[in-house]
Design an enzyme around this catalytic site. Sequence first.
Site, PDB file in Angstrom:
ATOM      1  N   GLY A  62      36.070 -50.755   8.007  1.00  0.00           N
ATOM      2  CA  GLY A  62      36.272 -51.962   7.216  1.00  0.00           C
ATOM      3  C   GLY A  62      37.041 -51.661   5.949  1.00  0.00           C
ATOM      4  O   GLY A  62      37.799 -50.696   5.875  1.00  0.00           O
ATOM      5  N   CYS A  63      36.838 -52.481   4.939  1.00  0.00           N
ATOM      6  CA  CYS A  63      37.556 -52.329   3.676  1.00  0.00           C
ATOM      7  C   CYS A  63      37.295 -50.956   3.070  1.00  0.00           C
ATOM      8  O   CYS A  63      36.151 -50.543   2.900  1.00  0.00           O
ATOM      9  CB  CYS A  63      37.116 -53.421   2.711  1.00  0.00           C
ATOM     10  SG  CYS A  63      37.949 -53.356   1.119  1.00  0.00           S
TER      11      CYS A  63
END
Length: 240
Positions: A62-63
């Site tokens: 993810g981020c």
Amino acid sequence: MSCARRAGPVRPLIFAGGLLGAFYAYWLTHGTAAAEQPKVLATPVHDVIDRAPLQTAVFAGGCFWGTQGIFQHVTGIVSTKAGYAGGTAETATYELTETGTTQHAEAVQIVYDSRKITYGKLLQVFFSVAHDPTQLNKQGSDVGTQYRSAIFPQTPDQAKVAKSYIEQLDADKSFQSKIVTTIEPGKAFFAAEAFHQDYLVHNPTQPYVAFVEQPKVDALNKLFPKLWKDQPLLTTDNRG
């Protein structure tokens, strides 16, 4: 929508704790199904036996703001860098990676002292608190192959241990769904722009950070207290 598109100007969370804050948190952290919550997973049965003190691991989940923020608080880490892995040097920019067409994932490069922490322990932290490894090409509302769950092994031993650990977790039914984390050897890592480095430290009141990423860091402190260190290791402190 990506984590950086939500950055904007840093401002106080004037709606935190209210109905709007609750809705914002729900919108950010839920996709088509509720995400797996942080929990202490089993220790890997197999681990890498490193022959030199300083070793490198590269994870994507993810981020990269949150992934870097977590490992900056782990004892035994020498340096961290947010960046891109999976594609080429020519496409290793945020603007291009965000399109989802570059084969890059938002990733974090971790240099660790193998005398203090093992690769297997890093995997345990990665799968326990850093992300939901059962979400395919997404994390919450961050959607696209650039947000995939991936491991970029730096050695054949890392690849073997990562594969073995995923099989172990699936066999134990550690998650409600099957793990979709990919293992992608032979892929280079490229550091991200300075704006993205140490983002959690520099932007603690940014809504996406406060509602989505900081809770993961808090989970590390709660679930792995023996690994926790209060002062995050900034990229300006890096020795690797």
